[in-house]
Write an enzyme that holds these catalytic residues in place. Sequence first.
Site, mmCIF file in Angstrom:
data_model
loop_
_atom_site.group_PDB
_atom_site.id
_atom_site.type_symbol
_atom_site.label_atom_id
_atom_site.label_comp_id
_atom_site.label_asym_id
_atom_site.label_seq_id
_atom_site.Cartn_x
_atom_site.Cartn_y
_atom_site.Cartn_z
ATOM 1 N N CYS A 2 0.823 -1.210 0.000
ATOM 2 C CA CYS A 2 0.000 0.000 0.000
ATOM 3 C C CYS A 2 0.856 1.257 0.000
ATOM 4 C CB CYS A 2 -0.878 0.019 1.237
ATOM 5 S SG CYS A 2 -1.927 -1.414 1.390
ATOM 6 N N ARG A 27 5.320 0.149 -5.996
ATOM 7 C CA ARG A 27 5.287 -0.639 -4.760
ATOM 8 C C ARG A 27 4.417 -1.881 -4.890
ATOM 9 N NH1 ARG A 27 6.488 2.884 -0.050
ATOM 10 N NH2 ARG A 27 5.200 1.553 1.225
ATOM 11 N N TRP A 73 -2.862 -2.741 -1.545
ATOM 12 C CA TRP A 73 -2.446 -4.119 -1.844
ATOM 13 C C TRP A 73 -3.213 -4.977 -0.850
ATOM 14 C CZ3 TRP A 73 0.086 -8.270 0.514
ATOM 15 C CH2 TRP A 73 0.681 -9.210 -0.341
ATOM 16 N N ASN A 99 -1.933 2.187 5.710
ATOM 17 C CA ASN A 99 -0.991 1.120 5.347
ATOM 18 C C ASN A 99 -0.748 0.273 6.591
ATOM 19 O OD1 ASN A 99 -0.719 2.412 2.936
ATOM 20 N ND2 ASN A 99 1.447 2.892 3.134
ATOM 21 N N GLY A 100 -0.592 -1.035 6.417
ATOM 22 C CA GLY A 100 -0.314 -1.902 7.570
ATOM 23 C C GLY A 100 -1.507 -2.780 7.896
ATOM 24 N N GLU A 485 19.037 -17.020 -6.769
ATOM 25 C CA GLU A 485 18.590 -15.672 -7.133
ATOM 26 C C GLU A 485 18.150 -15.629 -8.608
ATOM 27 O OE1 GLU A 485 17.621 -13.140 -5.780
ATOM 28 O OE2 GLU A 485 17.853 -11.518 -7.194
ATOM 29 N N LYS A 489 14.432 -14.604 -9.863
ATOM 30 C CA LYS A 489 14.229 -13.509 -10.813
ATOM 31 C C LYS A 489 13.334 -13.977 -11.955
ATOM 32 C CE LYS A 489 15.089 -10.840 -9.275
ATOM 33 N NZ LYS A 489 15.553 -10.414 -7.997
ATOM 34 N N GLU A 492 9.617 -14.625 -10.743
ATOM 35 C CA GLU A 492 8.791 -13.487 -10.321
ATOM 36 C C GLU A 492 8.396 -12.568 -11.468
ATOM 37 O OE1 GLU A 492 10.420 -10.831 -7.324
ATOM 38 O OE2 GLU A 492 12.415 -10.996 -8.168
ATOM 39 N N HIS A 508 20.259 -35.893 -6.759
ATOM 40 C CA HIS A 508 19.449 -36.448 -5.664
ATOM 41 C C HIS A 508 17.961 -36.154 -5.849
ATOM 42 C CE1 HIS A 508 23.035 -37.593 -3.486
ATOM 43 N NE2 HIS A 508 23.520 -36.393 -3.747
ATOM 44 N N LYS A 607 6.707 -4.150 -3.754
ATOM 45 C CA LYS A 607 8.120 -3.785 -3.596
ATOM 46 C C LYS A 607 8.564 -3.889 -2.147
ATOM 47 C CE LYS A 607 12.126 -2.468 -4.935
ATOM 48 N NZ LYS A 607 12.937 -3.547 -5.526
HETATM 49 C C1 AGP Z 1 13.142 -9.725 -5.041
HETATM 50 O O1 AGP Z 1 13.222 -9.534 -6.401
HETATM 51 C C2 AGP Z 1 11.822 -9.542 -4.450
HETATM 52 N N1 AGP Z 1 11.185 -8.380 -4.850
HETATM 53 C C3 AGP Z 1 11.716 -9.872 -2.965
HETATM 54 O O2 AGP Z 1 12.124 -11.188 -2.812
HETATM 55 C C4 AGP Z 1 12.515 -8.983 -1.968
HETATM 56 O O3 AGP Z 1 13.866 -9.195 -2.096
HETATM 57 C C5 AGP Z 1 12.028 -9.318 -0.547
HETATM 58 O O4 AGP Z 1 10.671 -9.026 -0.425
HETATM 59 C C6 AGP Z 1 12.811 -8.586 0.518
HETATM 60 O O5 AGP Z 1 12.690 -7.209 0.400
HETATM 61 P P1 AGP Z 1 13.651 -6.231 1.162
HETATM 62 O O6 AGP Z 1 15.025 -6.425 0.651
HETATM 63 O O7 AGP Z 1 13.121 -4.862 0.864
HETATM 64 O O8 AGP Z 1 13.557 -6.570 2.618
#
Ligand code: AGP
Length: 612
Positions: A2, A27, A73, A99-100, A485, A489, A492, A508, A607
């Site tokens: 949010c 975000r 969100w 927010n929250g 990673e 990537k 997502e 395995h 985000k």
């Molecule tokens: C990564 O591409 C993601 N957007 C997500 O995994 C992100 O790294 C995670 O939510 C942690 O966020 P932060 O680094 O702001 O704590």
Amino acid sequence: MCGIVGYIGPGDAKSIVISGLKRLEYRGYDSSGIAFIDDDSIIIKKKSGKVSSLDSVVKKDKIEGLCIGHTRWATHGLPNDLNAHPHFSMNKNLAVIHNGVIENYLTIKEGLVNRGYKFVSETDTEVLINLIQDVQTNEKTGLFKSIQLALSQVVGAYSIAVIDKKNSEKIVVAKKGSPLIIGVGNNENFIASDPAPFLNYTKNVIYLKDNEIAEVSASEIKIKNIKNKSKRPYIEKLNIELEAIEKGNYETFMLKEIYEQPKAIVETLRGRISSDFKRTRLRGLNENIDFLKNVKKIIIIACGTSWHAGLVGEYLIEGIARIPVEVEYASEFLYRDPLISTNDMVIAISQSGETADTLSALKLAKQRGAFVYGICNVVGSSIARSAGVGTYTHAGPEIGVASTKSFTSQVTVLILIALYLNTLKERNSSIKITELTKELVQISDKMSRTIDDINDKIIKISELYKDAKNFLYLGRGISFPVALEGALKLKEISYIHAEGYPAAEMKHGPIALIDKNMPTVIIATNKSNYEKVLINAEEIKARSGKLIAIVNKNDKQMSKIADHVIEIAETNNFLSPLITTLPLQLLSYHIAKMRGCNVDQPRNLAKSVTVE
Ligand code: AGP
């Protein structure tokens, strides 16, 4: 997640708030809305979907004086028009954006229902605004006091902005555990959950602290805490340029941020390495030198990409400084009653500095007496403030939801920490610190060259594999977290299922997946395990799998086995994640673009994840 934006002053409140909401789109959100006062009534306009849908709904409205806006969100209730913010109080005198999460909203709601309140949405936010109305009615208090009293009954995290139709001269904001920033203008003021919405109007900001409530009018800002103690507003100057949050000539923020990495690393290193390359300088560590000389264990807590950076950190700190490291998902650490001693250092890594799981885990570590250290990108963020001591990555604002430059800059900070801890006690004398540090200083050139060299080839490879259903990513040693990673990537932003595995672990289980339709990306750049990785590559080819190998320039052997090789600049094994991750970011980027995906705002993702 949010986003909050608000304006009060003589300017064009509607366009300031709507363009502010657009700046918050990165975000991640599913609906948006605004509230303003017209003819002594509050008007709320809201719409599910993009801010552009809201745009059309408010086209004819003239908004003067004050306006608040929100991108939602969904947490409580579906992402529809009804659940979108702002929310009215039942008497329609008040409106709120939030927010929250209000954790005890069901208990509060039950009480309100018993007192005759009716609800039109499924949200915890509507419960909060009706609680404020209830206090206002029963205690006969003004808006500020009513919010103070209502919030003292609330459990959870929030940043809120409330307007009252009887007073169009002010917005009341409050914060606990979720960011709220006031942009201080000249006879006009702004509020937002991050500075992006008002950066082109002012760089003077007040970061509201937890449990503080502020009454914001065009000419004045009054702050008190929840216990009614007055606080002097502390105005800071933001050090961010507008272009840092704009795409410039790039098609997307993600591509811009991939290309920005060499520059970001230079910023991360700035002023932190001595000119003879013998010492690293990190103020947060320097100030705690006596503790660090005897530190027994380091626990790294983080989520998502930051967790992957933490795993790289484990290889770095154990390898370079010989101190045991554990890396944990913050969410798991939090709920397993972890063993922490006062001789332990807990490092919380977070780009946004707002990730709820990481913030709560950090607070737990602090309570249990550990030395807590934050690695954050966003200056003044909750994790940075809560840790009190730490290192900023200085990568610049990251707008794309998929973390790219934040990963490489976090890894860079972890390299600095490992080097620092080594020199503190010469914990591993076999490491040639000066050579390694020199190489680190030069790494940004190698990163730039690599991106330029590989991009066209990766576009061609992406064409071939863009329709694959699954991908496997393999790496050994320090390349294993890079493989994780790479897989994250891809999934997502392109929605292709992908798994990262230690290369040797493939036999395995995941080897069962290998056939002619299964592409595997394998990282084969590290001399110490190169031969072993070759064997893993042969195992894939023996089962007709398609193989894309990331290799050092002039590699001879892997080129004979793999279907495609992507050559990158060679570097020291400890620094290799800063380069090996680049082809993986570009591969996921191009595949996602070719599949028509929105790479900057992938579906369902946010985000900064401010709920646990
Ligand atoms: C990564 O591409 C993601 N957007 C997500 O995994 C992100 O790294 C995670 O939510 C942690 O966020 P932060 O680094 O702001 O704590």
